[in-house]
Motif scaffolding. Sequence first.
Motif, PDB file in Angstrom:
ATOM      1  N   PRO A   1       7.406   5.523  -4.712  1.00 41.67           N
ATOM      2  CA  PRO A   1       7.386   4.125  -5.118  1.00 41.67           C
ATOM      3  C   PRO A   1       6.017   3.660  -5.245  1.00 41.67           C
ATOM      4  CG  PRO A   1       9.143   4.524  -3.827  1.00 41.67           C
ATOM      5  CD  PRO A   1       8.304   5.863  -3.850  1.00 41.67           C
ATOM      6  N   ASP A   2       4.980   4.028  -4.196  1.00 48.54           N
ATOM      7  CA  ASP A   2       3.831   3.325  -4.195  1.00 48.54           C
ATOM      8  C   ASP A   2       2.938   3.691  -5.418  1.00 48.54           C
ATOM      9  OD1 ASP A   2       3.626   6.045  -3.563  1.00 48.54           O
ATOM     10  OD2 ASP A   2       2.269   5.819  -2.121  1.00 48.54           O
TER      11      ASP A   2
ATOM     12  N   ALA B   1       9.281  -0.777  -5.937  1.00 46.03           N
ATOM     13  CA  ALA B   1       8.026  -1.110  -6.176  1.00 46.03           C
ATOM     14  C   ALA B   1       7.713  -2.644  -6.527  1.00 46.03           C
ATOM     15  CB  ALA B   1       7.551  -0.308  -7.419  1.00 46.03           C
ATOM     16  N   CYS B   2       8.810  -3.080  -7.310  1.00 43.00           N
ATOM     17  CA  CYS B   2       8.647  -4.382  -7.696  1.00 43.00           C
ATOM     18  C   CYS B   2       8.991  -5.222  -6.258  1.00 43.00           C
ATOM     19  CB  CYS B   2       9.712  -4.778  -8.623  1.00 43.00           C
ATOM     20  SG  CYS B   2       9.400  -4.110 -10.313  1.00 43.00           S
TER      21      CYS B   2
ATOM     22  N   TYR C   1       8.397  -4.699  -3.375  1.00 38.85           N
ATOM     23  CA  TYR C   1       6.927  -4.803  -2.526  1.00 38.85           C
ATOM     24  C   TYR C   1       5.984  -5.674  -3.055  1.00 38.85           C
ATOM     25  CZ  TYR C   1       2.270  -2.942  -1.865  1.00 38.85           C
ATOM     26  OH  TYR C   1       1.000  -2.961  -1.223  1.00 38.85           O
TER      27      TYR C   1
ATOM     28  N   TYR D   1       4.196   4.071  -8.506  1.00 38.46           N
ATOM     29  CA  TYR D   1       4.686   2.814  -9.200  1.00 38.46           C
ATOM     30  C   TYR D   1       4.030   1.423  -9.169  1.00 38.46           C
ATOM     31  CZ  TYR D   1       8.679   5.891 -10.577  1.00 38.46           C
ATOM     32  OH  TYR D   1       9.567   7.003 -11.138  1.00 38.46           O
ATOM     33  N   ALA D   2       4.055   1.053  -8.109  1.00 42.19           N
ATOM     34  CA  ALA D   2       3.409  -0.539  -7.719  1.00 42.19           C
ATOM     35  C   ALA D   2       1.863  -0.241  -8.042  1.00 42.19           C
ATOM     36  CB  ALA D   2       3.592  -0.511  -6.090  1.00 42.19           C
ATOM     37  N   HIS D   3       1.343   0.949  -7.909  1.00 36.44           N
ATOM     38  CA  HIS D   3      -0.321   1.043  -7.910  1.00 36.44           C
ATOM     39  C   HIS D   3      -0.536   0.853  -9.571  1.00 36.44           C
ATOM     40  CE1 HIS D   3      -4.249   3.472  -7.497  1.00 36.44           C
ATOM     41  NE2 HIS D   3      -3.945   3.363  -8.664  1.00 36.44           N
TER      42      HIS D   3
ATOM     43  N   VAL E   1       7.171   1.306   0.563  1.00 37.69           N
ATOM     44  CA  VAL E   1       5.694   1.256  -0.024  1.00 37.69           C
ATOM     45  C   VAL E   1       5.093   0.690   1.533  1.00 37.69           C
ATOM     46  CG1 VAL E   1       3.758   0.480  -0.999  1.00 37.69           C
ATOM     47  CG2 VAL E   1       6.051   0.872  -2.280  1.00 37.69           C
TER      48      VAL E   1
ATOM     49  N   ASN F   1      12.859   3.814  -7.627  1.00 39.29           N
ATOM     50  CA  ASN F   1      11.257   3.735  -7.449  1.00 39.29           C
ATOM     51  C   ASN F   1      10.951   2.354  -8.030  1.00 39.29           C
ATOM     52  OD1 ASN F   1      11.157   5.968  -5.799  1.00 39.29           O
ATOM     53  ND2 ASN F   1      10.379   7.191  -7.514  1.00 39.29           N
TER      54      ASN F   1
END
Length: 373
Positions: free
Chosen positions: A210-211, A84-85, A87, A213-215, A266, A80
């Motif tokens: 994963p979104d 995320a990274c 993205y 994680y990015a958030h 994502v 994940n």
Amino acid sequence: MKKIITILALLLCSISLCSCSGSKYDELSTRYDGEPYSDWEEATTGSTKYLDNQTVLISIFLEDQDALWSSLDMELAYNNLDIACNYLIEEGKRYGKDVDLIYDTKKYPDLEYHFTYNKPFPGSAGVGYSENEQDTVDLVRATQDYISENISVEDIMKKYNVNSIGYLIFVDNEADEACAYNFKYGEDKYYYNEIAFINLRWDEERNVNPDTYAHEILHLFGARDLYYTSKGDGITREFVDYVAKEYKKDIMLGSSTDGVSWDDKVTSEITNITAYFIGWLDDISELNEFPEIKTRYAASYTQSAYDYDNEKPYQLKSRKLDEKQFKKVVLGKVIEVALFIFVVISIIKDIMREKERKRVSEAVIVVDEWDDI
């Protein structure tokens, strides 16, 4: 005469020193690109600087009383994180930013840590949402202490030639929310080490996507939550509703994003709103209509002068489905359509049978009449 000149020089120096000591932050460059570690704990952004250069993300696995980290669980967290990274790197390209995140512990094993915490994770709702707020405070302080005592920021920064570093705390537990603790610009340097707690699962059936994680990573770079009102950031109900209407795919809308949260990608976006908060854009047209969101320093949680006393808390309702929920909804719709088609076909067949029965019956009557003749 020389003595007088010397005294005057000393007085001028003391006046200069006093004026500088009043607010050393006023003289700082907010986009510092000097030698690694040279401006540590002096930049206005906290430990993570700007998402347009190199940043080290350290992975810390929380070993609390309930943790049962398996190799598969850790692989899920890293998978994940990788999505995320990547993205964030691709979104950076859309804004002309060269995002370089150093996080791969297989390549850089010294970026993985395991933090033993001899208490249960505070509440099923996650960090920041515990029924006993003191439990949350204790965990955050213990995490900050662990980082200070066990991770050499100077060594890592010099080794990887960076000035930016953030910490991701992975939790083998279920929770309703993930949570980031960001540096609030000020003289006390409160929580200068910026950390984000990310749970492995929402519940027994759903993993964190994963979104999320990015958030949470974006929070470390100054991104604001856009789905509820926030006093310190000037996020009003009017602004929340505006973003939900005009920027409905912004990743910082969280679970209120208009879309589906997938396990392998994502699909949310970093819109101009979030790009402004993280320093990718210096100006956006929304500042004219919502001047209260203007930040003192980019990529930093700086207090707004907005008077929020008369503002009532407000939060958008969740509009996002995760992949498993989406598949269930789609499957349910497919079943509904299939049942509808089955019923329609059955009705048509019954009508056809009835017509055939009548046709045969009428044919028999005609034959009987001919027999009578």
